[in-house]
Each structure stands twice: as structure tokens, then as C-alpha cells.
Design a protein around this motif. Structure first.
Motif, PDB file in Angstrom:
ATOM      1  N   LEU A   1       0.818  -1.209   0.000  1.00 36.60           N
ATOM      2  CA  LEU A   1       0.000   0.000   0.000  1.00 36.60           C
ATOM      3  C   LEU A   1       0.853   1.260   0.000  1.00 36.60           C
ATOM      4  N   GLY A   2       2.159   1.098   0.007  1.00 36.01           N
ATOM      5  CA  GLY A   2       3.032   2.262  -0.064  1.00 36.01           C
ATOM      6  C   GLY A   2       3.112   3.033   1.237  1.00 36.01           C
TER       7      GLY A   2
ATOM      8  N   GLN B   1      -1.193   8.802   0.476  1.00 39.18           N
ATOM      9  CA  GLN B   1      -1.004   7.366   0.347  1.00 39.18           C
ATOM     10  C   GLN B   1      -1.704   6.617   1.471  1.00 39.18           C
TER      11      GLN B   1
ATOM     12  N   SER C   1      -5.402   6.382   0.869  1.00 40.72           N
ATOM     13  CA  SER C   1      -5.839   5.498  -0.212  1.00 40.72           C
ATOM     14  C   SER C   1      -6.082   4.080   0.304  1.00 40.72           C
ATOM     15  N   ALA C   2      -5.577   3.777   1.501  1.00 42.85           N
ATOM     16  CA  ALA C   2      -5.806   2.452   2.068  1.00 42.85           C
ATOM     17  C   ALA C   2      -7.084   2.398   2.893  1.00 42.85           C
TER      18      ALA C   2
ATOM     19  N   GLN D   1       8.391  -1.431  -2.981  1.00 39.77           N
ATOM     20  CA  GLN D   1       7.460  -0.320  -2.827  1.00 39.77           C
ATOM     21  C   GLN D   1       7.453   0.597  -4.033  1.00 39.77           C
TER      22      GLN D   1
ATOM     23  N   TRP E   1       1.452  -3.098  -7.651  1.00 40.87           N
ATOM     24  CA  TRP E   1       1.559  -2.394  -6.373  1.00 40.87           C
ATOM     25  C   TRP E   1       0.208  -1.734  -6.106  1.00 40.87           C
TER      26      TRP E   1
ATOM     27  N   SER F   1      -0.386   0.552  -4.187  1.00 42.60           N
ATOM     28  CA  SER F   1      -0.242   1.991  -3.978  1.00 42.60           C
ATOM     29  C   SER F   1      -0.397   2.778  -5.275  1.00 42.60           C
TER      30      SER F   1
END
Lengths: 417, 209
Positions: free
Chosen positions: A238-239, A384, A387-388, B56, B120, B122
Motif C-alpha cells: 500500500l506504499g 497514500q 488510499s488504504a 514499494q 503495487w 499503492s
């Protein structure tokens, strides 16, 4: 039996627990969230586009306005990126000053997050205490930059000016009598560094007080333990960066792993969580404040002993001294060019990232050699994290959505940019 | 640091033979440029290959290169082509290195590149943002909606041919008793013009005081 259908509710954008202007469209099955769809952009100001139309130094103050709860640290990656493109080295004293204010803003930000997060889930008193400490830090920022919030203090090439020798003091008025004023001014008699040092000795005691209010508090634990659990693998996918990643047990901190400025000379530890839930992230943030406090102490000690320049001695980047400018033709020309046209940054691109209170704050910058950036992209950790939302909120009760928003540590100036 | 990055470049050269459009190492940063058809597979290898391990995706953004290096462009069809690129920044925690991955969309009128969101998670919102602001389509993205601009917004505001003051503004109309859109009333104004001087004009090494 009547058929029960999911229904959709709209949370925000004027909801006090959405930390700004978040509109959440929640699909609910009873009280359980089936799908969460955040609608953002209500605070979108096209900062990055505006920067394309301002000179490099004029663009800098926009960074303060990104995340208005941690101002100075936001300016840092922007300055780093410009410095990297210009290929200049910042004087060592300016590096220490920057690190000190980075850490002060980190404490400042975590205090804000802690207060509002606790306020959202019912611990009303927290916000009163944390904002008391925030006020002290705001006084420091004001003393050094002249502005409480939007300092524009870091500049490409160093910092705007050296630390002042005195702190502004309270005066007697119809609200504050002489005795109160004397107490308030007790720590402000010396220089800014004295005031900061006094604060660093007080802060651990305050943090202990917060811990007695929250860490063992049964209601606080019921609201946060096991809520919004993120596994380490998902956190990477998820970054996530910063406390969100460390809360899931991954010891990743740019200050240690890819040190910038003088972090490699300073002594501090990186706290990590074990379970990846909201409670662990809270513990990580509490410990980070203690570690930041340690760093600030070390910086204060160093800054006391080592005077020196705080801005590069380079007329293509930094304005000349006022008295020199009045006397010398060359300095006058440089001054004129800097303030009418601005710095010319050589063509190229760079990505400068720092460890912000929320995670990795990066600035991706493209220059085509003009006096303005060609493109600036701010990689904001809050964007970021948010966004999760869908993944983290799914299966939780609607009241837990508020906890998750709090733990994500979002600030809309930065999410929407 | 640079020895490590040279090793990264070497790995990239070996692994992606024939698929690299350009690979540069400058200022401690590695940039890899690939063609749009190879983009997705290269990204997958970057993530999974044990010598690379980019776990990432930290950032993905659109860039419009149409006026790059120009200050006088009036006709935007005469600008740089291909103009739209998607630039992503990858980070490997295992090896502690970063990579910039750039792909140009071949068609300027309808820019399309593959979506990285299957690789990913993200990338999801970053690609929505790049779509919203630049109009780059990401093939394989399952939820490509606008994200930052207003509901019903027309155009892609971060393109260089979109004026900074926009086309419409909002105000409250007391007669209709609601918020209405109307054409902008702001005069375009540029206080400091954008200037590109000859090479080495502002060279920092000349400025030692």
C-alpha cells in the motif's frame, strides 16, 4: 422476514472527525462497513501547478501550506531538491538548525495528531494538554522566522537567518497580571536555544502524563487495539511509510537508512510496533516524540558550541548582505537579479525525500534551466495512507472508521495539495 | 553509495537487455526509461527479481513535456512529442536503493500506458491522480475515476496548455439561490516571466562571494 439491504451513508465533508474536508461514502451492512470510498480534492489548490508559475524561492512558501500542522519540515525536501539540482552544500550549522526544527515540528505534528485522534474517540482532555505544548513550539517557530505557522524559514542554500539571542516576552495587560506574566516569562529570559532546552527538559514529563491518561486506559485500548490491522506485506504494497509502516513491524526510517543532513552524527532509536493496529501506531508515535526530544537536545548542545554561517556564500543562490549590497556594484547587480528573476537551476530532475512525521515526504522536481520549476510533484504520505481507507475500514464498525482516520494522520492540505 | 548504484545499473543492463530506452545514473539517482509495450513486464521484473526487489512504489505522477526547454511556445502541436510521461519512483527496502521509471505514452492525442496497480496497490490513487490532472489513461486500472478535481470538471488542469487561472469560476447567485459556474473574470497576469538563459548562465560556481 423483511429483506435487509445495504445502505450508503455520507460521512463528511463537514464532519468534525474527518480532520478537514474528507467526504467518505460508506456502504454499510447494519453497522459494519462493507465499502469505504473516500472522495478527496475539496481542498485541491493546484499547488504544483502554481509552483510552475512562480520562481524557485516564491514556490517555497507553498510547501508550508501543504501540511499546515508541520510547517518547517515540509520546506525541507523542497530545499533539498533545489540544492541537489544546483549542486550546493549547505553549511553545517544550517544543517543542524534544520534538523533541530525538523524534530521540533515532528513533535509538534505528533502532538496535534495525538490530541485530535484522542478527541475523536472520546478522550476530550488530550487535546487541551497537547495544544498547550504545541503553543511553546509555535513560539519557537515565531521567534526564529517571524511567523507562527508559515515560516518560509528554510531556503535553498541554508536557512533564512541565524537563531535569535532573545525570546519575545509576554507583557502585562488586562487579562494577565504581573505574577502570571512573570511565570510565563520565566523560561523566556535567555536566548531561543535556552527556551528550547527548557522545553526539552519539560517534554518527557508531559509525555509521561499523556501515557497515564491513555496507554493503560481501558476505553482507549478497547477503541484502538485490533482496529485497522495492517500486515507488513500489505503495508509495503500500500506504499505506507513512517509510523504506518513501523507500526506494522518494519524498521524503516530514512533518517537511519538513507541519512540526510546530519542525522548520521546523531544518536536516536527507531521504535517499531508488533501488531500493526491503531494502538501500536499510537505507541510508535509516543516513542518517536521521546526520540525526537533526544535529537533536539543534541542539536541544542552542538549549536551552542559551534557558531558559523547559516547560508551558502554564493551570490547566484543567496542574496548578498545588506551593507555589502549598498556599497558594491556587483552585489547590487546580484541582488537585483535574484529578486527580479530568481535563481536559475540547471536542467535536470531529482527526487528528494525526507522522513516526515507521517512518513516519506518526497519532492520530485524537473527543471529545464528556467527561473521557475518545470514540474514539481509532492509525494505526500497522507495521500497514500488515505488510499488504504477502503482496505483498512472494511469489516469494521462505523465508529472504528473514525479511529482509522485518526491513526492515518491525514491533513487535507497535503492530501489534496 | 555510487558503487552500489553502479551495481544496480549493471543488473538492470543485464536483466533488461534490449528493452532499455535509456538508463542514466546522475546525482546519485538512477533513471530507467522503457517503451510503453514493455512497461508492465519490466515493472513486474523490477518488483520480483531477487537482485532488484523493488517492494514499494512510492510515487507515480504524470509529466507533460510539451514546453520543456521552451518559453515561446504558442502552438502546442509544435512542442515536444511524445509529450506525456508517467514517472514512478520505486524503493527497495532489501537493497536500500531507489529507481525512477519513466514511460512515454506513444499517442499525444490519446495517451495510454499500462497500469501498475495490479503489481503495487499503492499505484491505484497515483494513477487516478495522473489521469485526472493529465488525462493519461492507465490500461488495466479497475477504478479510473477523477480524484482531485470537482465533480463534473472538464479538462485536465495540469497540462501545459491549460491556463493556470482555469476556464470557469464559481459564485453564489442570490437570484437563483444556488452556486453557479461562470466563465472566469480574472485577467491573466504574469509578474515574473519564465526565462531560460543560455547554458551556464547562472552557474553556481561563478557566484562565490
Amino acid at each position: 422476514m423483511a429483506e435487509i439491504k445495504n445502505y450508503t451513508v455520507n460521512m463528511g465533508p463537514q464532519h468534525p472527525a474527518t480532520h478537514g474536508v474528507l467526504r467518505l461514502v460508506l456502504e454499510l451492512d447494519g453497522e459494519v462497513v462493507v465499502r469505504a470510498d473516500p472522495h478527496i480534492g475539496l481542498l485541491h489548490r493546484a499547488t504544483e501547478k502554481l509552483m510552475e508559475h512562480r520562481t524557485w524561492v516564491q514556490s517555497l512558501p507553498y510547501m508550508d501550506r501543504m501540511d499546515y500542522t508541520s510547517m518547517f519540515i515540509n520546506e525541507h525536501p523542497f530545499c533539498l531538491a533545489v540544492e541537489r539540482l544546483l549542486g550546493i552544500e549547505v553549511p553545517i550549522r544550517a544543517q543542524y538548525i534544520r534538523v533541530m526544527f525538523d524534530e521540533l515540528t515532528r513533535i509538534f505534528h505528533h502532538l496535534f495528531n495525538l490530541g485530535t485522534h484522542a478527541l475523536d474517540i472520546g478522550a476530550m482532555a488530550m487535546v487541551l494538554y497537547t495544544f498547550r505544548e504545541r503553543e511553546d513550539i509555535l513560539d519557537m517557530l515565531e521567534a526564529v522566522s517571524g511567523a507562527r505557522m508559515h515560516g518560509a524559514y528554510y531556503r535553498p542554500g541554508g536557512v533564512y537567518r541565524d537563531l535569535p539571542d532573545s525570546m519575545p516576552k509576554y507583557t502585562v495587560n488586562k487579562f494577565k497580571n504581573e505574577k502570571t506574566v512573570r511565570e510565563l516569562n520565566a523560561a523566556r529570559e535567555g536566548s531561543l536555544l535556552d527556551f528550547i532546552e527548557d522545553f526539552t527538559t519539560r517534554l518527557p514529563r508531559y509525555l509521561d502524563e499523556y501515557e497515564t491518561l491513555l496507554t493503560g486506559n481501558r476505553i482507549w485500548k478497547q477503541r484502538t487495539v485490533g482496529i485497522g490491522v495492517v500486515s507488513p506485506e500489505r503495508a509495503l504494497q500500500l506504499g505506507f511509510t513512517g509510523p504506518m509502516l513501523r507500526g506494522s513491524g518494519i524498521a524503516w526510517d530514512l533518517r537511519k537508512k538513507q541519512p540526510y543532513m546530519v542525522y548520521d552524527r546523531l544518536d536516536f532509536d527507531i521504535p517499531v510496533g508488533a501488531n500493526g493496529d491503531c494502538y501500536d501506531r499510537y505507541l510508535v508515535r509516543m516513542e518517536e516524540m521521546r526520540q525526537s526530544n533526544r535529537i533536539v537536545k543534541q542539536c541544542v548542545d552542538w549549536l551552542r558550541k559551534n557558531p558559523g554561517p547559516v547560508m551558502v556564500d554564493n551570490l547566484k543562490v543567496a542574496p548578498p548582505k545588506r551593507e555589502k549590497m549598498k556599497a558594491s556594484m556587483e552585489e547590487l547587480i546580484h541582488h537585483f537579479k535574484l529578486f527580479t528573476e530568481g535563481i536559475h537551476v540547471p536542467p535536470g530532475e531529482t527526487y528528494a525525500a525526507i522522513e516526515h512525521a507521517k512518513g516519506e515526504l518526497g519532492v520530485y522536481m524537473i527543471s529545464d534551466g528556467a527561473n521557475k520549476p518545470y514540474r514539481v510533484k509532492v509525494r505526500s504520505p497522507a495521500f497514500q495512507n488515505l488510499s488504504a481507507m477502503d482496505e483498512m475500514a472494511r469489516g469494521h464498525m462505523i465508529a472504528d472508521v473514525v479511529t482509522i482516520i485518526g491513526t492515518m494522520d491525514i491533513v487535507f492540505g497535503e492530501v489534496d495539495r | 553509495m555510487s558503487v552500489k548504484l553502479e551495481r544496480l545499473c549493471q543488473h538492470l543492463n543485464e536483466i533488461f537487455t534490449g528493452r532499455i530506452q535509456s538508463l542514466t545514473l546522475s546525482g546519485g539517482e538512477v533513471t530507467l526509461e522503457v517503451a510503453a509495450p514493455d512497461y508492465f513486464e519490466v515493472a513486474r521484473t523490477l518488483r520480483d527479481h531477487p537482485e532488484l526487489r523493488f517492494e514499494q512504489l512510492l510515487d507515480l505522477c504524470g509529466v507533460d513535456y510539451v514546453t520543456y526547454g521552451r518559453t515561446d511556445l504558442v502552438d502546442f502541436s509544435a512542442g515536444r512529442s511524445p509529450r506525456f510521461a508517467a514517472v514512478s519512483h520505486l524503493l527497495s527496502l532489501t537493497h536500500n536503493w531507489r529507481l525512477r521509471l519513466r514511460v512515454f505514452a506513444p499517442d499525444d492525442a490519446f495517451p495510454v500506458v499500462a497500469s501498475l496497480s495490479p503489481l503495487w496497490s499503492s499505484a491505484n490513487w497515483f494513477e487516478r491522480e495522473a489521469f485526472d490532472l493529465f488525462g493519461i489513461m492507465f490500461e488495466g486500472h479497475d477504478d479510473l475515476r477523477r480524484i482531485l478535481t470537482d465533480y463534473g470538471f472538464v479538462g485536465h488542469p495540469f497540462r501545459k496548455d491549460f491556463p493556470v487561472h482555469g476556464y470557469v469560476e464559481m459564485r453564489y447567485d442570490p437570484e437563483q439561490r444556488r452556486v453557479v459556474y461562470q466563465p472566469v473574470t480574472i485577467e491573466p497576469r504574469e509578474v515574473t516571466p519564465r526565462i531560460i538563459r543560455e547554458e551556464n548562465y547562472g552557474k553556481v560556481s561563478d557566484g562565490r562571494g
